[in-house]
Write a protein that holds these residues in place. Structure first.
Motif, short mmCIF file in Angstrom:
data_model
loop_
_atom_site.label_atom_id
_atom_site.label_comp_id
_atom_site.label_asym_id
_atom_site.label_seq_id
_atom_site.Cartn_x
_atom_site.Cartn_y
_atom_site.Cartn_z
N GLU A 190 2.53 -34.51 -35.28
CA GLU A 190 1.82 -32.86 -35.70
C GLU A 190 2.52 -32.17 -36.01
O GLU A 190 2.58 -31.28 -36.37
N ILE A 191 3.20 -32.16 -35.08
CA ILE A 191 5.08 -31.26 -35.30
C ILE A 191 5.74 -31.21 -36.58
O ILE A 191 5.76 -30.04 -36.87
N VAL A 192 5.30 -32.44 -37.20
CA VAL A 192 6.35 -32.54 -38.57
C VAL A 192 5.11 -31.87 -39.78
O VAL A 192 5.47 -31.01 -40.43
N GLN A 193 3.92 -32.15 -39.06
CA GLN A 193 2.99 -31.42 -40.26
C GLN A 193 2.92 -29.71 -39.76
O GLN A 193 2.97 -28.90 -41.52
N VAL A 194 3.40 -29.31 -38.62
CA VAL A 194 3.26 -27.50 -38.33
C VAL A 194 4.13 -27.44 -39.46
O VAL A 194 4.17 -25.60 -40.40
N LEU A 195 5.50 -28.28 -39.26
CA LEU A 195 6.45 -27.62 -40.23
C LEU A 195 6.44 -28.02 -41.40
O LEU A 195 6.60 -26.54 -42.28
N LEU A 196 5.58 -28.60 -41.89
CA LEU A 196 5.33 -28.55 -43.56
C LEU A 196 4.26 -27.36 -43.90
O LEU A 196 5.69 -26.74 -44.74
N ASN A 197 3.52 -27.59 -43.21
CA ASN A 197 2.89 -26.50 -43.16
C ASN A 197 3.71 -24.61 -43.33
O ASN A 197 3.53 -24.41 -44.45
N LEU A 198 4.44 -24.49 -42.54
CA LEU A 198 5.41 -23.50 -42.63
C LEU A 198 6.11 -23.33 -43.20
O LEU A 198 6.55 -21.76 -44.31
N PHE A 199 6.68 -24.62 -43.96
CA PHE A 199 7.67 -24.34 -45.11
C PHE A 199 6.48 -24.15 -46.58
O PHE A 199 7.25 -23.35 -47.28
N LYS A 200 5.99 -24.69 -47.11
CA LYS A 200 4.84 -24.64 -48.08
C LYS A 200 4.72 -22.34 -47.76
O LYS A 200 4.85 -22.52 -49.21
N ASN A 201 3.61 -22.23 -46.74
CA ASN A 201 3.83 -20.97 -47.06
C ASN A 201 5.03 -19.53 -47.36
O ASN A 201 5.21 -19.24 -48.24
N SER A 202 6.32 -20.70 -47.04
CA SER A 202 7.37 -19.38 -47.19
C SER A 202 7.39 -20.27 -48.58
O SER A 202 7.70 -19.05 -49.38
N MET A 203 7.48 -21.03 -49.58
CA MET A 203 7.76 -21.45 -50.99
C MET A 203 6.28 -20.94 -51.75
O MET A 203 6.35 -19.85 -52.59
N GLU A 204 6.03 -20.71 -51.49
CA GLU A 204 4.26 -19.58 -51.61
C GLU A 204 4.43 -18.19 -51.76
O GLU A 204 4.58 -18.05 -53.05
#
Length: 180
Positions: free
Chosen positions: A47-61
């Motif tokens: 779940e914490i990896v999912q949190v980080l990936l979501n935050l990275f994705k938002n930065s990229m977008e």
């Protein structure tokens, strides 16, 4: 999370896994990471990896929307042990920041709402506005953990710059025999 899903792990290692996973997606993001201390937490690591990936994705977008040149698409990830608020317990902090356009003042209070998005939805099959809602739900499930957002970003010297910084705090777990 179920007690059986919780493990004491290095937050720094979870960040490394998340960065590696995100880079494997062939995204054009430059990661800078700074690790401060032994940052062990008790969590559901997936779940914490999912949190980080979501935050990275938002930065990229956010960089995609702003049209930022590839060489300037930097995401800074930091971890450290919070030594300022010891009266509230020992906490490990992870921050994820980008230097894109940031989140408008009118939107900042809405970003955690399910279905809220600032992105254009040009395909009816794409569901938007779930990422930060899920991030908040996951962090709230981890006892005494918290997430907040800062946009624009205030630097330690007091200067303010464009961008967004997510700050997550987790209760620190003491681990003596595990190598990071």
């Amino acid at each position: 999370p179920l007690a059986s899903d919780l493990k004491i792990v290095s937050l720094n290692k979870l960040i490394e896994i998340s960065i590696r996973t995100f880079k494997n997606l062939k995204t054009k993001i430059i990661f800078e990471h700074y690790y401060g201390g032994k940052c062990f937490i008790e969590c559901n690591q997936f779940e914490i990896v999912q949190v980080l990936l979501n935050l990275f994705k938002n930065s990229m977008e956010s960089y995609n929307i702003s049209g930022t040149e590839t060489e300037n698409r930097v995401v800074v990830v930091r971890t450290y042990v919070d030594r300022e608020n010891l009266d509230q317990g020992k906490f490990v902090i992870a921050s994820v920041e980008d230097f894109s356009n940031g989140i408008s003042e009118s939107d900042i209070s809405k970003i955690w709402n399910q279905g809220f998005t600032t992105k254009e939805v040009d395909d009816v099959n794409i569901v938007r506005g779930q990422g930060l809602f899920i991030v908040k739900e996951i962090i709230n499930k981890h006892l005494n953990s918290n997430i907040k957002v800062e946009s624009p970003i205030t630097k330690p010297n007091g200067s303010v710059i464009s961008g967004t910084k997510f700050i997550i705090s987790f209760p620190q777990k003491e681990v003596e025999l595990i190598n990071q």
